[in-house]
Scaffold this motif. Structure first.
Motif, PDB file in Angstrom:
ATOM      1  N   ALA A 168       2.941  11.884   1.306  1.00 56.62           N
ATOM      2  CA  ALA A 168       4.092  11.342   0.580  1.00 56.62           C
ATOM      3  C   ALA A 168       4.093   9.818   0.627  1.00 56.62           C
ATOM      4  O   ALA A 168       4.359   9.150  -0.382  1.00 56.62           O
ATOM      5  N   PHE A 169       3.767   9.254   1.790  1.00 55.89           N
ATOM      6  CA  PHE A 169       3.743   7.800   1.908  1.00 55.89           C
ATOM      7  C   PHE A 169       2.585   7.203   1.120  1.00 55.89           C
ATOM      8  O   PHE A 169       2.670   6.083   0.614  1.00 55.89           O
ATOM      9  N   PHE A 170       1.495   7.961   1.016  1.00 57.03           N
ATOM     10  CA  PHE A 170       0.383   7.522   0.173  1.00 57.03           C
ATOM     11  C   PHE A 170       0.858   7.305  -1.264  1.00 57.03           C
ATOM     12  O   PHE A 170       0.571   6.271  -1.877  1.00 57.03           O
ATOM     13  N   SER A 223       1.555   5.906  13.369  1.00 58.46           N
ATOM     14  CA  SER A 223       0.432   5.096  12.891  1.00 58.46           C
ATOM     15  C   SER A 223      -0.406   5.892  11.887  1.00 58.46           C
ATOM     16  O   SER A 223      -0.981   5.309  10.958  1.00 58.46           O
ATOM     17  N   LEU A 224      -0.454   7.232  12.037  1.00 60.63           N
ATOM     18  CA  LEU A 224      -1.204   8.062  11.104  1.00 60.63           C
ATOM     19  C   LEU A 224      -0.446   8.245   9.792  1.00 60.63           C
ATOM     20  O   LEU A 224      -1.045   8.286   8.722  1.00 60.63           O
ATOM     21  N   VAL A 225       0.892   8.370   9.878  1.00 57.66           N
ATOM     22  CA  VAL A 225       1.694   8.406   8.651  1.00 57.66           C
ATOM     23  C   VAL A 225       1.555   7.073   7.916  1.00 57.66           C
ATOM     24  O   VAL A 225       1.379   7.028   6.692  1.00 57.66           O
ATOM     25  N   GLY A 239       0.120   5.692   4.020  1.00 53.81           N
ATOM     26  CA  GLY A 239       0.634   4.639   3.151  1.00 53.81           C
ATOM     27  C   GLY A 239      -0.373   3.538   2.915  1.00 53.81           C
ATOM     28  O   GLY A 239      -0.482   3.003   1.800  1.00 53.81           O
ATOM     29  N   MET A 240      -1.138   3.196   3.946  1.00 57.41           N
ATOM     30  CA  MET A 240      -2.152   2.169   3.779  1.00 57.41           C
ATOM     31  C   MET A 240      -3.257   2.645   2.841  1.00 57.41           C
ATOM     32  O   MET A 240      -3.842   1.846   2.103  1.00 57.41           O
ATOM     33  N   GLY A 241      -3.521   3.947   2.854  1.00 54.01           N
ATOM     34  CA  GLY A 241      -4.464   4.483   1.882  1.00 54.01           C
ATOM     35  C   GLY A 241      -3.972   4.248   0.462  1.00 54.01           C
ATOM     36  O   GLY A 241      -4.732   3.869  -0.428  1.00 54.01           O
ATOM     37  N   GLY A 242      -2.661   4.467   0.236  1.00 53.59           N
ATOM     38  CA  GLY A 242      -2.084   4.173  -1.072  1.00 53.59           C
ATOM     39  C   GLY A 242      -2.087   2.695  -1.380  1.00 53.59           C
ATOM     40  O   GLY A 242      -2.274   2.286  -2.534  1.00 53.59           O
ATOM     41  N   ALA A 243      -1.895   1.888  -0.332  1.00 54.52           N
ATOM     42  CA  ALA A 243      -1.899   0.444  -0.523  1.00 54.52           C
ATOM     43  C   ALA A 243      -3.296  -0.090  -0.830  1.00 54.52           C
ATOM     44  O   ALA A 243      -3.442  -1.171  -1.404  1.00 54.52           O
TER      45      ALA A 243
END
Length: 420
Positions: free
Chosen positions: A6-8, A130-132, A136-140
């Motif tokens: 979801a954060f991705f 940090s994994l969640v 998000g960093m993957g999406g970023a």
């Protein structure tokens, strides 16, 4: 896994439109940033009681659904405006879109992490946040790359449609998570938080931890906004059209987020599990002191890496933001699991919206004023190093604030097993 996915999609949505916003500020330079940030701050103050009312009266599932749906509809409404950008003007469209994207970023991302703090305990947060955040960093990382590719093929305006689709996928996952958590014993997911509309503001004065977080937000924002203003001047001086500026900012975001992702899977998770989230606040502040001191000494020249000249200012933005997203943010959100539910939503939202944008107004106005007085990059960087030193002191107090609930012990073996 669902939270990370979801954060991705949240961060993919944001980072698709972020270069679109930044190319507008790059078109006018840093002299217009006080106007942009001032407008954002006013809007944030007006929205604070509205958000408090929504949190107090409506269940979590309704809050998520209505908030995210509002921003999806707004993305669709902006498409015609960007098709007429040259006619409207970068400054006029820039003020409106800059305000909206800043509200989008702060409310959508802040609400996401308030929800995460609601469904995870403090011990779980130290293991998995940090994994969640990595999701998000993957999406970023994916968002800027996708934006860079698509802007050359379809132009600027259609990017907003892609962003709206990504945010819709995130909403679907969050609603599923909320429904799943609400069925667990002891869950309060189907209950409204209740309380006062103004609780977020009141708690800033009554809760020491929230005061520390507000100060840390101001100091951290001072460093980030100073760097952003200097890079905006660099973009204005070196890129003459919207596509080139959008590609530049996409590249900058891409490198920043790759660095942040590496931090999240290595140093950050180890630090949170072994030593707790307090150190996740303190270490980035100390790194900022050293970085800004180096800029004050070396100036704003280029650094040659693999045969290419890289602006030193761009490198500083990559490192400071990489630590902010890759370490500070997971640590901050892990600490919010140890405060009451009302503080997680209302207090956290006020600090991460109104307080943040107040810092933007102060810093950009100060940078503009100091430049008029003749301050160069060295003097501004030296002042920033002093602010970073103050941030380190406050971070030490925030991470071990006496009003935080006791932290859960995380066995090292369990953390390692979770990593595997």
């Amino acid at each position: 896994m669902l939270s990370a996915l979801a954060f991705f999609f949240v961060m993919t949505s944001y980072y698709i439109i972020r270069p679109v916003r930044d190319q507008l500020s790059g078109a006018v330079g840093s002299q217009s940033l006080p106007l942009f940030y001032g407008a954002v701050f006013v809007v944030m103050l007006l929205l604070t009681p509205l958000f408090g009312m929504l949190v107090a009266r409506f269940r979590r599932r309704q809050l998520l659904g209505w908030s995210y749906s509002f921003f999806i509809l707004c993305l669709l409404a902006f498409v015609p405006a960007f098709m007429a950008q040259e006619r409207i003007g970068a400054r006029e469209l820039g003020v409106l879109f800059f305000v909206w994207v800043s509200v989008f970023n702060l409310f959508v991302v802040s609400l996401f992490w308030s929800f995460m703090a609601d469904i995870f305990t403090s011990g779980q947060a130290r293991r998995v946040f940090s994994l969640v955040a990595l999701g998000g960093m993957g999406g970023a990382v994916f968002g800027p790359g996708l934006s860079r590719l698509l802007v050359q093929l379809i132009g600027v305006a259609p990017l907003l449609l892609v962003s709206a689709l990504s945010l819709s996928l995130s909403l679907a996952l969050l609603l599923r998570l909320s429904a799943s958590h609400a069925r667990q014993p002891g869950s309060h997911g189907e209950e409204a938080v209740g309380g006062s509309l103004w609780a977020g503001i009141k708690e800033l004065w009554s809760r020491p931890f929230l005061r520390y977080m507000a100060l840390l937000m101001l100091f951290g924002d001072g460093i980030g906004t100073l760097t952003y203003a200097l890079v905006a001047d660099y973009a204005k001086a070196n890129f003459t059209d919207a596509v080139a500026r959008t590609a530049f900012y996409s590249n900058l975001d891409l490198v920043t987020n790759i660095f942040g992702a590496v931090m999240q899977v290595s140093l950050t998770r180890w630090l949170l599990i072994r030593h707790g989230p307090g150190w996740g606040l303190l270490l980035p502040a100390l790194v900022n002191v050293m970085l800004l001191g180096a800029i004050a000494w070396l100036g704003d020249g280029n650094v040659w890496l693999w045969g290419h000249g890289v602006p030193l200012l761009a490198m500083m933005q990559v490192i400071t933001r990489g630590f902010a997203y890759g370490m500070t943010k997971p640590a901050v959100d892990a600490l919010y699991t140890r405060v009451p539910r009302e503080t997680r939503y209302k207090g956290k939202n006020f600090v991460e919206t109104a307080v943040w944008r107040f810092g933007d107004v102060v810093v950009t106005s100060a940078v503009s004023g100091l430049r008029l007085l003749g301050w160069g990059i060295g003097g501004l960087a030296l002042a920033g190093a002093g602010v970073a030193a103050l941030a380190a002191v406050v971070a030490r107090r925030a991470g071990w604030s006496p009003d935080l609930a006791p932290d859960e012990h995380v066995p090292v073996g369990e953390g390692t097993k979770a990593s595997a």
